[in-house]
Motif scaffolding. Sequence first.
Motif, PDB file in Angstrom:
ATOM      1  N   LEU A   1       3.022   2.221  -8.398  1.00  0.00           N
ATOM      2  CA  LEU A   1       2.343   1.477  -7.350  1.00  0.00           C
ATOM      3  C   LEU A   1       1.328   0.543  -7.984  1.00  0.00           C
ATOM      4  CD1 LEU A   1       3.388   4.126  -5.813  1.00  0.00           C
ATOM      5  CD2 LEU A   1       1.612   3.609  -4.138  1.00  0.00           C
ATOM      6  N   GLY A   2       0.921  -0.458  -7.241  1.00  0.00           N
ATOM      7  CA  GLY A   2      -0.080  -1.389  -7.743  1.00  0.00           C
ATOM      8  C   GLY A   2      -1.002  -1.831  -6.629  1.00  0.00           C
ATOM      9  N   TRP A   3      -2.017  -2.606  -7.005  1.00  0.00           N
ATOM     10  CA  TRP A   3      -2.963  -3.187  -6.042  1.00  0.00           C
ATOM     11  C   TRP A   3      -2.497  -4.612  -5.753  1.00  0.00           C
ATOM     12  CZ3 TRP A   3      -6.318   0.315  -4.194  1.00  0.00           C
ATOM     13  CH2 TRP A   3      -6.676   1.400  -4.992  1.00  0.00           C
ATOM     14  N   PHE A   4      -1.901  -4.835  -4.585  1.00  0.00           N
ATOM     15  CA  PHE A   4      -1.252  -6.124  -4.319  1.00  0.00           C
ATOM     16  C   PHE A   4      -2.036  -6.973  -3.332  1.00  0.00           C
ATOM     17  CE2 PHE A   4       2.244  -3.798  -6.165  1.00  0.00           C
ATOM     18  CZ  PHE A   4       2.878  -4.776  -6.916  1.00  0.00           C
TER      19      PHE A   4
ATOM     20  N   ASP B   1       0.099  -8.386  -8.210  1.00  0.00           N
ATOM     21  CA  ASP B   1      -0.671  -7.199  -8.558  1.00  0.00           C
ATOM     22  C   ASP B   1      -1.975  -7.676  -9.199  1.00  0.00           C
ATOM     23  OD1 ASP B   1      -1.749  -4.852  -9.502  1.00  0.00           O
ATOM     24  OD2 ASP B   1       0.158  -4.039 -10.192  1.00  0.00           O
ATOM     25  N   VAL B   2      -3.091  -7.472  -8.469  1.00  0.00           N
ATOM     26  CA  VAL B   2      -4.391  -7.981  -8.927  1.00  0.00           C
ATOM     27  C   VAL B   2      -5.247  -6.882  -9.543  1.00  0.00           C
ATOM     28  CG1 VAL B   2      -4.398  -9.851  -7.230  1.00  0.00           C
ATOM     29  CG2 VAL B   2      -5.394  -7.626  -6.615  1.00  0.00           C
ATOM     30  N   GLY B   3      -4.645  -5.705  -9.774  1.00  0.00           N
ATOM     31  CA  GLY B   3      -5.414  -4.581 -10.287  1.00  0.00           C
ATOM     32  C   GLY B   3      -6.110  -4.859 -11.601  1.00  0.00           C
ATOM     33  N   GLU B   4      -5.371  -5.375 -12.580  1.00  0.00           N
ATOM     34  CA  GLU B   4      -5.959  -5.636 -13.894  1.00  0.00           C
ATOM     35  C   GLU B   4      -6.997  -6.743 -13.826  1.00  0.00           C
ATOM     36  OE1 GLU B   4      -4.515  -6.739 -18.477  1.00  0.00           O
ATOM     37  OE2 GLU B   4      -3.045  -6.386 -16.879  1.00  0.00           O
ATOM     38  N   LYS B   5      -6.709  -7.789 -13.073  1.00  0.00           N
ATOM     39  CA  LYS B   5      -7.628  -8.912 -12.946  1.00  0.00           C
ATOM     40  C   LYS B   5      -8.969  -8.484 -12.363  1.00  0.00           C
ATOM     41  CE  LYS B   5      -8.162 -13.347 -10.539  1.00  0.00           C
ATOM     42  NZ  LYS B   5      -7.503 -14.308  -9.612  1.00  0.00           N
TER      43      LYS B   5
ATOM     44  N   ALA C   1      -2.615  -0.757  -1.735  1.00  0.00           N
ATOM     45  CA  ALA C   1      -1.929   0.036  -2.754  1.00  0.00           C
ATOM     46  C   ALA C   1      -0.517   0.309  -2.268  1.00  0.00           C
ATOM     47  CB  ALA C   1      -2.681   1.349  -2.983  1.00  0.00           C
ATOM     48  N   LEU C   2       0.458  -0.369  -2.868  1.00  0.00           N
ATOM     49  CA  LEU C   2       1.845  -0.269  -2.426  1.00  0.00           C
ATOM     50  C   LEU C   2       2.791  -0.356  -3.621  1.00  0.00           C
ATOM     51  CD1 LEU C   2       1.812  -2.685   0.661  1.00  0.00           C
ATOM     52  CD2 LEU C   2       1.956  -0.187   0.746  1.00  0.00           C
ATOM     53  N   ALA C   3       4.021   0.088  -3.415  1.00  0.00           N
ATOM     54  CA  ALA C   3       5.070  -0.100  -4.415  1.00  0.00           C
ATOM     55  C   ALA C   3       5.548  -1.551  -4.359  1.00  0.00           C
ATOM     56  CB  ALA C   3       6.232   0.847  -4.139  1.00  0.00           C
ATOM     57  N   PRO C   4       5.886  -2.137  -5.492  1.00  0.00           N
ATOM     58  CA  PRO C   4       6.307  -3.551  -5.511  1.00  0.00           C
ATOM     59  C   PRO C   4       7.465  -3.852  -4.564  1.00  0.00           C
ATOM     60  CG  PRO C   4       5.925  -2.764  -7.740  1.00  0.00           C
ATOM     61  CD  PRO C   4       5.813  -1.560  -6.844  1.00  0.00           C
ATOM     62  N   ARG C   5       8.412  -2.914  -4.411  1.00  0.00           N
ATOM     63  CA  ARG C   5       9.590  -3.197  -3.586  1.00  0.00           C
ATOM     64  C   ARG C   5       9.262  -3.272  -2.100  1.00  0.00           C
ATOM     65  NH1 ARG C   5      12.014   1.554  -1.429  1.00  0.00           N
ATOM     66  NH2 ARG C   5      10.832   3.405  -1.998  1.00  0.00           N
ATOM     67  N   MET C   6       8.056  -2.844  -1.710  1.00  0.00           N
ATOM     68  CA  MET C   6       7.668  -2.872  -0.306  1.00  0.00           C
ATOM     69  C   MET C   6       7.144  -4.238   0.128  1.00  0.00           C
ATOM     70  SD  MET C   6       8.278   0.141   0.802  1.00  0.00           S
ATOM     71  CE  MET C   6       8.469   1.857   0.278  1.00  0.00           C
ATOM     72  N   LEU C   7       6.886  -5.134  -0.825  1.00  0.00           N
ATOM     73  CA  LEU C   7       6.219  -6.394  -0.526  1.00  0.00           C
ATOM     74  C   LEU C   7       7.164  -7.578  -0.644  1.00  0.00           C
ATOM     75  CD1 LEU C   7       3.284  -5.094  -2.438  1.00  0.00           C
ATOM     76  CD2 LEU C   7       2.802  -6.389  -0.363  1.00  0.00           C
ATOM     77  N   PRO C   8       6.905  -8.628   0.133  1.00  0.00           N
ATOM     78  CA  PRO C   8       7.715  -9.843   0.001  1.00  0.00           C
ATOM     79  C   PRO C   8       7.544 -10.463  -1.379  1.00  0.00           C
ATOM     80  CG  PRO C   8       6.414  -9.875   2.032  1.00  0.00           C
ATOM     81  CD  PRO C   8       5.913  -8.730   1.202  1.00  0.00           C
ATOM     82  N   PHE C   9       8.521 -11.266  -1.766  1.00  0.00           N
ATOM     83  CA  PHE C   9       8.451 -11.960  -3.052  1.00  0.00           C
ATOM     84  C   PHE C   9       7.218 -12.859  -3.071  1.00  0.00           C
ATOM     85  CE2 PHE C   9       9.385 -15.635  -5.750  1.00  0.00           C
ATOM     86  CZ  PHE C   9       9.662 -14.980  -6.946  1.00  0.00           C
ATOM     87  N   GLY C  10       6.479 -12.811  -4.165  1.00  0.00           N
ATOM     88  CA  GLY C  10       5.300 -13.649  -4.307  1.00  0.00           C
ATOM     89  C   GLY C  10       4.006 -12.883  -4.308  1.00  0.00           C
ATOM     90  N   ALA C  11       4.003 -11.643  -3.799  1.00  0.00           N
ATOM     91  CA  ALA C  11       2.788 -10.838  -3.831  1.00  0.00           C
ATOM     92  C   ALA C  11       2.394 -10.558  -5.279  1.00  0.00           C
ATOM     93  CB  ALA C  11       3.006  -9.531  -3.074  1.00  0.00           C
TER      94      ALA C  11
END
Length: 285
Positions: A164-167, A242-246, A230-240
């Motif tokens: 999962l990531g912070w999208f 992951d801003v977690g590291e930033k 906080a979601l899995a990448p496959r749950m989001l539309p293309f283009g979202a």
Amino acid sequence: MIERPLDLDAVKAFVCVAELGSFTRAAEAMQTTQAAVSLKLKRLEDRLGLRLVERTPRYVELSAKGVTFLEHARELLDAHERALGAFAGVRQRLSIGVSDHVAGPELPALIARMNAQDPELSIDVRIASSGDLLQSFDRRELDAAIVRLHAGRDDGEMLAEESLGWFASPHWQHRANEPLPIATLAEPCGVRVMAGRLLDAASVPWREVFVGGGVPTVAAAVMAGLGVAALAPRMLPFGALDVGEKLGLPEIPRLPVLLHTRVREGRAHDALVTLSAAFRSVVRG
């Protein structure tokens, strides 16, 4: 002219490989070995005099003839199941609960895969939080539940682990000196609780700006620029993004996807094995 009839098990193996994109997943769905699936497919290719699948070390791809044959193979298996179903009597029922954080955009294709495996099986699918589904499972309102790892439960079969990531939306900007705006699911949601605890442990100020009744609504809020989720990448539309590291946000641990079931044999069990193999194909870190 083809004189000998086709082996239906070999045809089924070909369809499984084509739909799951893997000899390993096809073997899991058919409850056999990868070698057995390869042998069935080779015999089918020899029988037809065609190469149906192009095998490479990294992936499986249908040949042009394989793409053409796939439609006919599905029709053949459907006709076979209809013929058997005409004398099968009462349809067997399978009730499955799938966690909102697990049931992604692939769910229609997975349900279709189960139906193709056994068209005469009546399938009842419920989408809810992992906690609610486990309660329903324990009350025997569900035959099976596919959920995220839940605190205090270790009795399920692991299907996969997912990152999962912070999208956020690509156009979203975090305003300095303001709490991190978070979009979440409504209670009870294990991912919601986990995300809050991770942010608190990392001393990241945050506030809820959106509470959705399902993952698609949370994803919509993210893409609308309301905040981070906080979601899995496959749950989001293309283009979202992951801003977690930033943003220096805490890393989210890989979360297991578990199958809880009391179905151990019969057609319903075979359908669950097919569904489990398909989930392993789409849920990956």
